[in-house]
Design an enzyme around this catalytic site. Structure first.
Site, PDB file in Angstrom:
ATOM      1  N   GLU A   4       0.862  -1.300   0.196  1.00 15.78           N
ATOM      2  CA  GLU A   4       0.086  -0.161  -0.209  1.00 15.78           C
ATOM      3  C   GLU A   4       1.002   1.113   0.095  1.00 15.78           C
ATOM      4  OE1 GLU A   4      -3.223   0.502  -0.455  1.00 15.78           O
ATOM      5  OE2 GLU A   4      -3.646  -1.520  -0.697  1.00 15.78           O
ATOM      6  N   TYR A  41      -6.114   7.110   3.852  1.00 19.80           N
ATOM      7  CA  TYR A  41      -6.568   6.006   2.892  1.00 19.80           C
ATOM      8  C   TYR A  41      -5.878   4.825   3.014  1.00 19.80           C
ATOM      9  CZ  TYR A  41      -6.243   3.087  -1.091  1.00 19.80           C
ATOM     10  OH  TYR A  41      -6.223   2.113  -2.044  1.00 19.80           O
ATOM     11  N   ASP A  74      -9.753   4.890  -3.329  1.00 21.77           N
ATOM     12  CA  ASP A  74      -8.774   5.530  -4.277  1.00 21.77           C
ATOM     13  C   ASP A  74      -9.135   5.756  -5.321  1.00 21.77           C
ATOM     14  OD1 ASP A  74      -9.462   3.470  -5.804  1.00 21.77           O
ATOM     15  OD2 ASP A  74      -7.498   2.321  -5.860  1.00 21.77           O
ATOM     16  N   CYS A 115     -18.702  -1.750 -20.340  1.00 22.50           N
ATOM     17  CA  CYS A 115     -20.050  -1.975 -19.672  1.00 22.50           C
ATOM     18  C   CYS A 115     -20.659  -3.296 -19.988  1.00 22.50           C
ATOM     19  CB  CYS A 115     -21.024  -0.732 -20.125  1.00 22.50           C
ATOM     20  SG  CYS A 115     -20.266   0.732 -19.616  1.00 22.50           S
ATOM     21  N   CYS A 172     -19.544  -5.798 -17.398  1.00 19.41           N
ATOM     22  CA  CYS A 172     -19.517  -5.226 -16.212  1.00 19.41           C
ATOM     23  C   CYS A 172     -20.639  -6.235 -15.183  1.00 19.41           C
ATOM     24  CB  CYS A 172     -19.555  -3.919 -16.079  1.00 19.41           C
ATOM     25  SG  CYS A 172     -19.697  -3.064 -14.130  1.00 19.41           S
TER      26      CYS A 172
END
Ligand code: SF4
Length: 342
Positions: free
Chosen positions: A35, A118, A136, A195, A198
């Site tokens: 991270e 975060y 994020d 899409c 998705c």
């Protein structure tokens, strides 16, 4: 979650959904390390660094015991060098104060050096299964599209975070966070969202409104200014190079670099030692987060008895150009070809 179970990216720090279902747990040290490396940096750029760090230092205790210069050197090229300094500080606090165990809560993690909201949320969710909201750039984009939110970033952040919070489940929050990130990275991509494949296609508001490609909106950024400076590359007759450690605070803090100006002035500053300096007919150019930098490079061959006013000569056998930050390596590449052609 069904989509994530079959489409999760294979990342070296990640425990796959299948392995997790079989009882495997992520290593908090590796989640933290990944991270921190991923802050402002792509997965592709991080992979090799992550592999090297975990090979050299397999545990947080190993990293805590590593010499500063070695860690800074291994970080060279990844940028945002305050991260490397904080990485070491954090490893030492975890080792010395927490017995080598990372705190498990977002608030506890935020007490550690270099861990902001975060990163704390991501570690708490992924390593410790806390239902934290992890947002994020990928998640912001997916939320803006899923709810067809047109307010521009960065002002839209709270609205997008609220949308993400409403969806974060108590069950498998770590996998959920990684699932939305993966969706943003592989399907709901910035330019051409796919899409048609998705898992959220039936409920996505932007897809219904045909606005997906124009979201998220962003407030235009100001143009970056250009700063200028000079760098001196002195090569001693035995092949040693004159380098100095930059001040701990500030840009490239604690990293090795070539003596030179502080990038605020135009006239060349005084050289680090008297020599027959020659200015190269090319500039080292680099772009930082807030400005472009153009460095004029001066080179000189100097005698064995040269005494610099700043910096130290690094013998050829211990000088590793790969341990220089990228802008300093660009300077070195220009200087080396000038020396080679002289
Ligand atoms: Fe993104 Fe399209 Fe999925 Fe909506 S349907 S979340 S725009 S990929």
């Amino acid at each position: 979650m069904r989509w994530y179970d079959s489409h999760a990216r294979d990342l070296p720090w990640r425990v796959s959904p299948q392995a997790r279902a079989d009882g495997a747990h992520p290593d908090p040290y590796r989640i933290w390390l990944s991270e921190v490396m991923l802050q402002q940096t792509t997965v592709a750029a991080v992979r090799a660094y992550y592999h090297r760090f975990t090979t050299l230092w397999p545990t947080v205790g190993d990293l805590a015991a590593a010499p500063d210069a070695e860690v800074m050197g291994e970080w060279a090229g990844l940028g945002y060098y305050a991260r490397a300094r904080n990485l070491l500080k954090c490893a030492r606090v975890v080792t010395d104060t927490h017995g080598g165990m990372f705190p498990q809560t977002r608030d506890g993690l935020m007490q550690l050096p270099g861990i902001g909201p975060y990163t704390a949320a991501a570690i708490a969710a992924i390593a410790f299964e806390r239902p934290e909201v992890v947002v994020d750039g990928n998640v912001e984009r997916v939320m803006a599209r899923l709810f067809d939110i047109h307010s521009p970033l960065p002002a839209a952040k709270p609205e997008l975070t609220r949308a993400a919070a409403d969806l974060t489940p108590d069950d498998r929050p770590g996998d959920y966070a990684q699932g939305v990130m993966d969706l943003g990275a592989t399907v709901c991509t910035p330019r051409s969202p796919a899409c048609g494949i998705c898992p959220w296609m039936d409920v996505c508001a932007a897809r219904a409104a045909s606005t997906a490609a124009e979201l998220p909106r962003k407030t235009p950024k100001k143009a970056k200014p250009t700063r200028f400076g000079h760098a001196y590359v002195a090569r001693r007759i035995d092949g040693a190079y004159l380098l100095e450690e930059r001040p701990a605070k500030g840009l490239l803090g604690g990293m090795l670099g070539w003596p030179g100006s502080d990038w605020n002035e135009d006239p060349a500053p005084a050289p680090p030692l008297p020599a027959d300096w020659h200015m190269i007919d090319a500039e080292a150019r680099h772009t930082f987060t807030h400005f472009h930098l153009r460095l004029r490079v001066l080179v000189a061959d100097v005698g064995q008895d040269a005494v610099p006013e700043t910096g130290t000569f690094h013998p050829i056998h211990s000088f590793r150009p790969a341990h220089l930050p990228t802008v300093m390596r660009k300077v070195f590449d220009l200087a080396r070809s000038e020396f080679d052609n002289a």
